[in-house]
Design a protein around this motif. Structure first.
Motif: not given
Length: 463
Positions: A288-289, A291-293, A346
């Motif tokens: 989940t984390l 995907k957020q990034k 990122k």
């Protein structure tokens, strides 16, 4: 403080060594002096035996069963060698009167025939070692023979030895003092480093605790100052306090974990752990984390030449990937590392990373690496290698040796979102990861290239 401690250590080291050297020198002095005296005594005893066998005894014509010693015939050869041997003779009558002597003038020393060996000092320059022997024939005393040996044959080498010992010990003590200062510096350096680390750790921990506590205190004061404030505003303040208390609790737990690891009192729940299944579980929790990034998580499991990915790895859990360890601690280890990788995967527009926004987790057995084969040959056991690669900014080479330090940040001027240990949010994530790996008798290494990415490699023994 460290300089005075170093000075005290050097002084203690020098003092103890000096005492030992003095004891050694005293032993050498006593041994050499005793040896020289014993040699003189042996010489005197040997001379007395020779003289006793060479004494010429003649009967007295005017008396029956009366005898006398012919001094001229007995000592004429001995008198010729006295000058070379520096041994002098004296003959006394049974009435203890000096009758014959090789000295140029009488010594004037009373006859002590009850003391066989003694040292007699007439003056500092005239000292003798003497032996007195009673000459008898048929239980009748014919006279007394006293043999003297000059004492300078003891004092002369003893003085030279004393000078040599004083000079040698003085030089040795000076040398030991210099060595002691150098060794004390080496000995105190780890203490200095530990003190500096503890000081820095205390300052960082205080800083981490000060801000949340100050914020909590401010919100509580605001709530107490305005009890009739809007419920929404009060709820927001309580939510802030809740988040801060959770953060403080997590920080305290991390510090407690590290303290227990350092002291060795932490207990590990040893059990068989399937590392591939553990990695799948951690990845699912972090998806989940990710995907957020905008980050893709990829798991590659390789056994010898066999390679599978995350889609078919759940049904392909091999016994080769099972180790003995603590499931919860290992899950925490890989959670911290993967969370770090997600945070830094990122890439910016000028990044030249080969993979874009991707974190690759590779699980390999020891057959895949030559260096691990060497370790296995030395330790007679197999290893698992877990490599976690990101495509982030990377870490500068000068910062790599320090990233496992507690509260260490690559750039202290950066904001809180730009520190190295994102997994815990308190600068302790990598320190905890290293402690967990070491508690499992493993090793963790890091390789990083700026603008390319970072790879953390965990090596765990299968035992």
């Amino acid at each position: 403080m460290f300089r005075s401690t170093r000075l005290r250590l050097a002084l203690w080291y020098t003092t103890v060594t000096a005492i030992l050297l003095l004891l050694f020198a005293t032993g050498v002095y006593v041994y050499v002096r005793t040896t020289l005296i014993d040699r003189i005594d042996d010489t005197l005893k040997h001379v007395v035996e020779v003289v006793e066998h060479s004494v010429i005894i003649q009967p007295i014509a005017s008396a029956k069963k009366e005898y006398k010693v012919n001094l001229e015939a007995s000592f004429r050869y001995n008198a010729e060698v006295v000058g070379d041997d520096r041994i002098d003779f004296e003959w006394f009558t049974p009435q203890e009167e000096l009758l014959w002597s090789t000295f140029s003038e009488p010594l004037g020393i009373p006859l002590h025939y009850n003391h066989r060996l003694e040292t007699v000092a007439l003056s500092p320059e005239r000292t003798f070692r003497q032996i007195t022997e009673t000459i008898k024939l048929e239980d009748k005393i014919l006279g007394y023979l006293r043999v003297s040996h000059p004492w300078f044959e003891v004092t002369k080498p003893i003085r030279q030895l004393t000078r040599d010992l004083i000079l040698g010990i003085s030089l040795m003590i000076a040398f030991v003092g210099a060595i002691g200062w150098w060794l004390s510096g080496i000995a105190i350096e780890p203490v200095r480093q530990s003190y500096s680390s503890l000081k820095q750790f205390t300052a960082d921990a205080s800083h981490e605790l000060r801000n949340p506590i100050a914020t909590i205190q401010t919100n509580v004061q605001m709530a107490l100052a305005y009890p009739e404030a809007e419920p929404q505003k009060q709820a927001k303040q309580l939510q802030i306090i809740e988040r801060l208390t959770q953060r403080l609790g997590k920080l305290v737990n991390d510090l407690l974990f590290l303290a227990r690891s350092d002291s060795g009192i932490s207990e590990i729940d040893w059990q068989p752990v399937q590392v591939d299944a553990l990695l799948i579980e951690v990845i699912e929790e972090q998806r989940t984390l990710a995907k957020q990034k905008g980050v893709i998580l990829e798991l590659n499991i390789r056994e010898s030449e066999l390679e599978t990915n995350i889609e078919n790895s759940e049904n392909n859990q091999k016994e080769n990937f099972t180790i003995l360890g603590d499931w919860d601690r290992l899950a925490r280890l890989f959670t911290n590392l993967i969370a770090n990788a997600i945070e830094y995967s990122k890439t910016e527009e000028n990044s030249i990373a080969i993979f874009s926004n991707k974190v690759i987790i590779e699980l390999r057995d020891s057959k895949q690496y030559q260096v691990i084969r060497k370790l296995r040959k030395r330790n007679r056991q197999n290893f698992l290698i877990i490599a976690i690669k990101d495509t982030g900014k990377g870490i500068a080479e000068s910062d790599l040796p320090h990233i496992f330090n507690r509260f260490y940040r690559v750039d202290p001027a950066r904001s809180r979102q730009q520190k190295t240990t994102v997994g815990t949010g308190s600068g302790l994530g990598l320190a905890i990861a290293k402690a967990i790996v070491e508690s499992h008798k493993g090793e963790i290494t890091v390789e990083s290239t700026v603008n390319i990415g970072t790879t953390f490699t965990v090596i765990l023994p299968i035992s």
